[in-house]
Motif scaffolding. Structure first.
Motif, PDB file in Angstrom:
ATOM      1  N   GLY A  32       0.891  -1.200   0.014  1.00  0.00           N
ATOM      2  CA  GLY A  32       0.126   0.165  -0.120  1.00  0.00           C
ATOM      3  C   GLY A  32       0.846   1.218  -0.170  1.00  0.00           C
ATOM      4  N   LEU A  33       0.421   2.234  -0.434  1.00  0.00           N
ATOM      5  CA  LEU A  33       0.950   3.526  -0.492  1.00  0.00           C
ATOM      6  C   LEU A  33       0.424   4.671   0.034  1.00  0.00           C
ATOM      7  CD1 LEU A  33       2.497   2.903  -4.269  1.00  0.00           C
ATOM      8  CD2 LEU A  33       3.829   3.100  -2.315  1.00  0.00           C
ATOM      9  N   GLU A  34       0.976   5.515   0.616  1.00  0.00           N
ATOM     10  CA  GLU A  34       0.739   6.964   1.029  1.00  0.00           C
ATOM     11  C   GLU A  34       1.613   7.996   0.293  1.00  0.00           C
ATOM     12  OE1 GLU A  34      -0.010   6.845   5.419  1.00  0.00           O
ATOM     13  OE2 GLU A  34      -0.078   4.861   5.169  1.00  0.00           O
ATOM     14  N   ARG A  35       0.973   9.066   0.054  1.00  0.00           N
ATOM     15  CA  ARG A  35       1.717  10.018  -0.757  1.00  0.00           C
ATOM     16  C   ARG A  35       1.123  11.669  -0.180  1.00  0.00           C
ATOM     17  NH1 ARG A  35       2.397  13.658  -5.840  1.00  0.00           N
ATOM     18  NH2 ARG A  35       4.090  14.941  -5.030  1.00  0.00           N
ATOM     19  N   GLU A  36       1.900  12.436   0.444  1.00  0.00           N
ATOM     20  CA  GLU A  36       1.627  13.715   0.875  1.00  0.00           C
ATOM     21  C   GLU A  36       2.020  14.579  -0.029  1.00  0.00           C
ATOM     22  OE1 GLU A  36       2.461  12.014   5.274  1.00  0.00           O
ATOM     23  OE2 GLU A  36       4.081  13.213   4.420  1.00  0.00           O
ATOM     24  N   SER A  37       1.345  15.659  -0.502  1.00  0.00           N
ATOM     25  CA  SER A  37       1.762  16.861  -1.208  1.00  0.00           C
ATOM     26  C   SER A  37       0.776  17.995  -1.021  1.00  0.00           C
ATOM     27  CB  SER A  37       1.510  16.385  -2.797  1.00  0.00           C
ATOM     28  OG  SER A  37       2.151  17.575  -3.471  1.00  0.00           O
ATOM     29  N   VAL A  38       1.604  19.297  -0.988  1.00  0.00           N
ATOM     30  CA  VAL A  38       0.925  20.743  -0.573  1.00  0.00           C
ATOM     31  C   VAL A  38       0.348  21.142  -1.852  1.00  0.00           C
ATOM     32  CG1 VAL A  38       1.834  20.881   1.609  1.00  0.00           C
ATOM     33  CG2 VAL A  38       2.960  21.810  -0.441  1.00  0.00           C
ATOM     34  N   ARG A  39      -0.809  21.789  -1.870  1.00  0.00           N
ATOM     35  CA  ARG A  39      -1.381  22.440  -3.125  1.00  0.00           C
ATOM     36  C   ARG A  39      -0.706  24.104  -3.115  1.00  0.00           C
ATOM     37  NH1 ARG A  39      -6.202  23.791  -1.876  1.00  0.00           N
ATOM     38  NH2 ARG A  39      -6.540  23.142   0.064  1.00  0.00           N
ATOM     39  N   VAL A  40      -0.269  24.319  -4.247  1.00  0.00           N
ATOM     40  CA  VAL A  40       0.281  25.575  -4.465  1.00  0.00           C
ATOM     41  C   VAL A  40      -0.395  26.393  -5.632  1.00  0.00           C
ATOM     42  CG1 VAL A  40       2.569  25.074  -3.543  1.00  0.00           C
ATOM     43  CG2 VAL A  40       2.045  24.829  -6.019  1.00  0.00           C
ATOM     44  N   ASP A  41      -0.353  27.677  -5.450  1.00  0.00           N
ATOM     45  CA  ASP A  41      -1.083  28.673  -6.618  1.00  0.00           C
ATOM     46  C   ASP A  41      -0.183  28.704  -7.649  1.00  0.00           C
ATOM     47  OD1 ASP A  41       0.842  30.705  -5.764  1.00  0.00           O
ATOM     48  OD2 ASP A  41      -0.548  31.695  -4.497  1.00  0.00           O
ATOM     49  N   GLU A  42      -0.367  29.681  -8.300  1.00  0.00           N
ATOM     50  CA  GLU A  42       0.373  29.891  -9.716  1.00  0.00           C
ATOM     51  C   GLU A  42       1.703  30.979  -9.465  1.00  0.00           C
ATOM     52  OE1 GLU A  42      -2.426  30.052 -13.434  1.00  0.00           O
ATOM     53  OE2 GLU A  42      -3.125  31.391 -11.966  1.00  0.00           O
ATOM     54  N   LYS A  43       2.128  31.236  -8.220  1.00  0.00           N
ATOM     55  CA  LYS A  43       3.308  31.505  -7.823  1.00  0.00           C
ATOM     56  C   LYS A  43       3.941  30.619  -7.014  1.00  0.00           C
ATOM     57  CE  LYS A  43       1.616  36.457  -8.347  1.00  0.00           C
ATOM     58  NZ  LYS A  43       1.454  37.683  -7.837  1.00  0.00           N
ATOM     59  N   ALA A  44       3.548  29.570  -6.808  1.00  0.00           N
ATOM     60  CA  ALA A  44       4.334  28.618  -5.878  1.00  0.00           C
ATOM     61  C   ALA A  44       4.218  28.944  -4.511  1.00  0.00           C
ATOM     62  CB  ALA A  44       5.835  28.556  -6.122  1.00  0.00           C
ATOM     63  N   PHE A  45       3.068  29.641  -3.980  1.00  0.00           N
ATOM     64  CA  PHE A  45       2.866  30.043  -2.805  1.00  0.00           C
ATOM     65  C   PHE A  45       1.868  28.930  -2.276  1.00  0.00           C
ATOM     66  CE2 PHE A  45       4.077  34.440  -1.580  1.00  0.00           C
ATOM     67  CZ  PHE A  45       4.540  34.704  -2.764  1.00  0.00           C
ATOM     68  N   LEU A  46       1.911  28.664  -0.836  1.00  0.00           N
ATOM     69  CA  LEU A  46       0.958  27.502  -0.339  1.00  0.00           C
ATOM     70  C   LEU A  46      -0.289  28.071  -0.533  1.00  0.00           C
ATOM     71  CD1 LEU A  46       1.032  25.021   1.562  1.00  0.00           C
ATOM     72  CD2 LEU A  46       0.650  26.593   3.507  1.00  0.00           C
ATOM     73  N   SER A  47      -1.107  27.162  -0.961  1.00  0.00           N
ATOM     74  CA  SER A  47      -2.533  27.513  -1.266  1.00  0.00           C
ATOM     75  C   SER A  47      -3.413  27.881   0.156  1.00  0.00           C
ATOM     76  CB  SER A  47      -3.393  26.339  -1.612  1.00  0.00           C
ATOM     77  OG  SER A  47      -4.879  26.643  -1.792  1.00  0.00           O
ATOM     78  N   GLN A  48      -4.082  29.035   0.042  1.00  0.00           N
ATOM     79  CA  GLN A  48      -4.990  29.487   0.959  1.00  0.00           C
ATOM     80  C   GLN A  48      -6.351  28.972   1.002  1.00  0.00           C
ATOM     81  OE1 GLN A  48      -3.517  31.252   3.856  1.00  0.00           O
ATOM     82  NE2 GLN A  48      -1.791  30.586   2.914  1.00  0.00           N
TER      83      GLN A  48
END
Length: 533
Positions: A32-48
């Motif tokens: 089994g696999l788990e993968r984490e990843s953060v969402r970013v906007d078009e400027k590579a900023f952490l999504s709000q």
């Protein structure tokens, strides 16, 4: 080195199971696999933005959740009989996500993108139910204790359990007993100790996070081993994985309370202490009931940072360690994989086949009990390898003796080659042999190491970490959208999302927790085990 890393001196050693007679058992496992990843906007900023509704409820969706931050997606595949099947499902989950991310992207690196100030990083939100609020409060506690920025680091977890046919033979040979909950758990703990012993080699091979954005670092002390590549990019020139260094997923507090991996009994006893013992400095966070679940060394068992965890699936509200004690170890969760930034799904199959071989190697070789000194050396090894693993003269400890890390890595390849040959019937194009060859190239030519490749790409493209990460994120999204999903699979994932939203609302309605007056204080079920220790 001319001697094996792990040795078997006993006449009736389980190493003899590495033979054609047992090949089918050796190959048989669940993955089994788990993968984490953060969402970013078009400027590579952490999504709000909140977790996309089209991906369902992060509380009740079985496959798509959030990790620490609201902007941090976590995938958890089903259990599969083969590595390609697990990767296929993970790819589908990413493809479905890509269709539903709008103008956002998944950040490809383990180290985070451009981060706002701590108070602007929103922890995961799971609704008004007692379980949902518990999850959010737990994450508030993590933020207070370790800092929110550190918690936005992402990785891959590989879950694996061996087949009964393999475990049964090991139990008979090693303990002269038929397989039971007790012998099965002991086999897994024996495997864990050997895994820690050779883990520097794995941190070297799979580390891919020597770069970070300047917004990640707040403390001048943390800059000690870092250099500026440009105004927005920091680099640790000899590092393999900052993710698992002392500025990543490690804790000085937890280091004061080592958890034994000699047996399930010792592990559970030590874990009981840290989840029921007040740690005085954490009392300062008790000003609000939503700041943390409690002021113990660990709020819950899952707060414990380690490269590998023994796991059992809890039932209902059962605590993690109670489940382990009650039903024994069911599988291992390997937590040392950085995201592969060059893969659209964060991991590629040769790493998983290589780790499967490594675990067989660790399981079938003798595994002496580890004392406090050896465990302290494991922690030193991790610190040395994460910061200085790419320095040729770096040394690590193995059974109390210092050896060159590069020698350890080389000897691991020597020890694993016969296993790859056996599992692939001496076919050099087989998956285990290809995995061996792919990783060997990194030892033979360190420019193939994940950390080095990222640094070289930055130089070639003359870009910052955030620019390069965003370019990769856009490329991965385009690749996934091109792969596409059949209408049936799209419908399947859409139905899962809708059903999960319905399930969350149903829980909240049954509790009446959608009305604030009905929201009762969060109660953590005490560990059944602790009353018996």
């Amino acid at each position: 080195m001319k001697t094996k890393l792990l040795k078997s001196k006993q006449k009736n050693s389980t190493v003899s199971l590495l033979s054609k007679e047992y090949k089918d058992c050796l190959l048989s496992a669940k993955h089994g696999l788990e993968r984490e990843s953060v969402r970013v906007d078009e400027k590579a900023f952490l999504s709000q933005l909140p977790h996309p509704k089209s991906l369902g409820s992060s509380l009740t969706h079985p496959l798509i959740k959030t990790d620490f931050a609201e902007a941090q997606i976590e995938y958890a595949t089903n259990i599969h009989k083969t590595i390609p099947d697990a990767l296929s499902e993970l790819t589908e989950l990413h493809t479905f996500t890509a269709k539903n991310l709008g103008k956002e992207y998944l950040w490809p690196f383990s180290m985070p993108p451009v981060l706002p100030k701590e108070n602007k990083i929103e922890v995961g939100q799971y609704g008004t139910s007692s379980e949902g609020r518990k999850k959010t409060i737990y994450r508030n506690g993590l933020g207070h204790r370790y800092g929110k920025k550190m918690q936005t680091i992402s990785g891959v977890h590989y879950n694996i359990s061996f087949d009964t046919c393999m475990l049964s033979v090991v139990s008979e040979k090693r303990f002269q007993k038929p397989l039971s909950k007790e012998t099965k758990s002991q086999i897994y703990f024996d495997t864990i100790r050997n895994f820690y012993r050779i883990s520097p080699a794995l941190l070297y091979l799979f580390g891919s996070s020597s770069l970070t954005d300047s917004t990640f670092i707040d403390s001048p002390n943390a800059l000690k081993n870092l250099q500026k590549l440009d105004s927005k990019t920091l680099n640790a020139p000899y590092s393999t994985t900052l993710r698992l260094s002392n500025i990543g997923y490690t804790s000085k507090v937890q280091g004061k309370y080592p958890i034994s991996v000699n047996s399930l009994k010792e592990y559970a006893s030590d874990m009981c202490q840290v989840v029921s013992k007040t740690y005085a400095p954490y009392k300062k966070f008790n000003t609000k009931p939503t700041n943390q679940l409690n002021d113990f060394v660990l709020q819950l068992e899952n707060e414990y940072y380690s490269l590998v965890r023994p796991k059992q699936v809890p039932k209902g509200e059962e605590r993690v360690v109670d489940a382990l004690v009650e039903r024994g170890v069911e599988y291992l969760e390997l937590r040392l994989l950085d995201l592969d930034p060059f893969s659209a799904i964060g991991v590629e199959e040769t790493r998983l086949y290589f780790l499967h071989m490594v675990l067989l190697y660790c399981m079938l070789n003798e595994s002496p009990k580890a004392d406090a000194n050896e465990m302290a050396n494991w922690r030193k090894n991790q610190e040395l390898t994460t910061w200085f693993g790419r320095k040729p003269e770096t040394k690590v400890f193995l059974f109390g003796k210092e050896i060159l890390l590069r020698d350890m890595v080389h000897q691991l390849f020597v020890d694993l080659q016969p296993i790859a040959d056996l599992l692939d019937d001496n076919d050099a194009s087989g998956p285990f042999s290809r995995a061996w060859e792919t990783q060997w190239e990194k030892w033979d030519d360190p420019s193939f190491l994940g950390a080095t490749m990222s640094e070289l790409d930055l130089k070639i493209h003359k870009s910052s970490f955030r620019e390069f990460g965003l370019a990769l994120a856009k490329s991965h999204k385009a690749e996934l959208l091109q792969v596409g999903l059949s209408p049936n699979r799209i419908k399947y994932y859409e139905d899962l999302s809708e059903q999960s939203i319905y399930e969350q609302k149903k829980i909240e309605t049954l509790e009446g927790s959608h009305l604030k007056k009905n929201q009762k204080p969060i109660q953590i079920k005490p560990l059944k085990l602790c009353s018996e220790v």
